[in-house]
Every structure is written in C-alpha cells, then in structure tokens.
Design an enzyme around this catalytic site. Structure first.
Site, mmCIF file in Angstrom:
data_model
loop_
_atom_site.group_PDB
_atom_site.id
_atom_site.type_symbol
_atom_site.label_atom_id
_atom_site.label_comp_id
_atom_site.label_asym_id
_atom_site.label_seq_id
_atom_site.Cartn_x
_atom_site.Cartn_y
_atom_site.Cartn_z
ATOM 1 N N ILE A 1 0.868 -1.178 0.000
ATOM 2 C CA ILE A 1 0.000 0.000 0.000
ATOM 3 C C ILE A 1 0.903 1.225 0.000
ATOM 4 O O ILE A 1 1.552 1.527 1.012
ATOM 5 C CB ILE A 1 -0.933 0.004 1.228
ATOM 6 C CG1 ILE A 1 -1.738 -1.309 1.296
ATOM 7 C CG2 ILE A 1 -1.874 1.213 1.166
ATOM 8 C CD1 ILE A 1 -2.485 -1.500 2.615
ATOM 9 N N GLU B 1 4.140 -8.041 2.690
ATOM 10 C CA GLU B 1 4.422 -9.009 3.749
ATOM 11 C C GLU B 1 4.010 -8.448 5.107
ATOM 12 O O GLU B 1 3.412 -9.146 5.939
ATOM 13 C CB GLU B 1 5.919 -9.350 3.771
ATOM 14 C CG GLU B 1 6.436 -9.995 2.497
ATOM 15 C CD GLU B 1 6.941 -8.989 1.467
ATOM 16 O OE1 GLU B 1 6.357 -7.889 1.343
ATOM 17 O OE2 GLU B 1 7.914 -9.318 0.780
HETATM 18 N N1 THU Z 1 7.521 -4.119 -1.699
HETATM 19 C C1 THU Z 1 6.804 -5.100 -1.085
HETATM 20 O O1 THU Z 1 5.574 -5.009 -0.972
HETATM 21 N N2 THU Z 1 7.469 -6.172 -0.606
HETATM 22 C C2 THU Z 1 8.822 -6.345 -0.693
HETATM 23 O O2 THU Z 1 9.342 -7.272 -0.121
HETATM 24 C C3 THU Z 1 9.631 -5.409 -1.476
HETATM 25 C C4 THU Z 1 8.968 -4.140 -1.832
HETATM 26 C C5 THU Z 1 6.808 -2.969 -2.244
HETATM 27 C C6 THU Z 1 7.041 -1.681 -1.529
HETATM 28 C C7 THU Z 1 6.738 -0.687 -2.625
HETATM 29 O O3 THU Z 1 5.338 -0.469 -2.655
HETATM 30 C C8 THU Z 1 7.124 -1.396 -3.902
HETATM 31 O O4 THU Z 1 7.197 -2.767 -3.582
HETATM 32 C C9 THU Z 1 8.427 -0.942 -4.494
HETATM 33 O O5 THU Z 1 9.445 -0.975 -3.565
#
Ligand code: THU
Length: 148
Positions: free
Chosen positions: A44, A56
């Site tokens: 988000i 996560e």
């Molecule tokens: N992001 C995740 O949701 N999980 C991860 O383990 C790595 C990064 C998201 C955060 C952000 O919204 C986007 O990916 C780019 O970094």
C-alpha cells in the site's frame, strides 16, 4: 512440494488489489498461520512515499492484530503494472523472484522460528524458490535477546 502451490495461488488472487501507483510494482503475500488460516497482504503506497507498507508486513499486521502469532509459511508474488491483466487470468512469470526487504524479514523474525518458517518467492505457481527465514536473515536479532 505440497502446500506451496496453494499458498502461491492465494497470493496471486490478491495481487490485483495492490495499491502501487508510484512504483507500479504490485506485490501480494499469503501468510499461513500454524493452525492453517490464510492472511493476505498487499503493498500500500502513499503520495508521501515513506508511509508505504510492503505486502508481507500488511499480512503479518493483519494476522497479529487478529490475535494470531504463530506462522509456518508465506508466499510472495509480484507483478509490474503491465503484467496485471495477464496475471489476473493466468499466473504469468515476472522477471524477478520477489524477495522480501530487510524490514519485512525482521518483522517475520519477531513471530517466526527462523529454522522452520518457510518463505516462498514465486514468479508463478510453478516457478518459485523456497527458503527458510534463517537463510534470508542469518545471525538475526530477535525477541529472546531482550528477555530477562
Ligand atoms: N515491496 C513489497 O511489498 N514487498 C517487498 O518485499 C519489497 C517491496 C513494495 C514496496 C513498494 O510499494 C514497492 O514494492 C516498491 O518498492
């Protein structure tokens, strides 16, 4: 590998809900508690950038806020914006295995046994890598360090 495909499909079913208008990197996670419940999470993002939360952590915080603190596995999937329509129809491979950031690894460490908690990084339902938390976060700091 029993159970992995189911959990990956659970994550894939939520990736279209990811709110990622800035990075266009859409992530979803399916977290399985020790009693078999599934908690979904998506990333988000926020116009102010730093309030962004990863998929996560969304899954973990949903579960913990419902009183669940024992987990055995998490599946993580990701899609670029252009991949989303295809992935809503059929899981299509994306270039990278969606490895969790360091902050999310530390949140996992708070509630999970590093030796047994399983982290599944999936490009599709049949293309994935499996790690223990200990492999992703060796020599980690955890709650037991603070117990007196
Ligand atoms: N992001 C995740 O949701 N999980 C991860 O383990 C790595 C990064 C998201 C955060 C952000 O919204 C986007 O990916 C780019 O970094």
């Amino acid at each position: 590998m029993p159970g992995y495909t189911d959990l990956i499909c659970q994550a894939l079913s939520k990736v279209q809900d990811s709110y990622a208008p800035y990075s266009h990197y859409h992530v979803a996670a399916a977290l399985r508690s020790s009693d078999g419940r599934i908690f979904h999470g998506i990333n988000i993002e926020n116009a102010a950038y730093t309030p962004t939360v990863c998929a996560e952590r969304t899954a973990f915080f949903k579960a913990v806020s419902e009183g669940v603190r024992s987990f055995d596995a998490i599946a993580i999937v990701a899609a670029a914006k252009s991949d989303l329509p295809a992935r809503m129809q059929a899981p299509a491979a994306v270039p990278c295995y969606p490895t969790p950031c360091g902050v999310c690894r530390q949140v996992m460490r708070e509630f999970c046994d590093p030796d047994t908690f399983t982290v599944i990084l999936a490009r599709s339902a049949d293309d994935f890598k499996v790690y223990t938390l200990k492999e992703l976060l060796p020599e980690s700091f955890g709650p037991e360090f603070l117990q007196t």
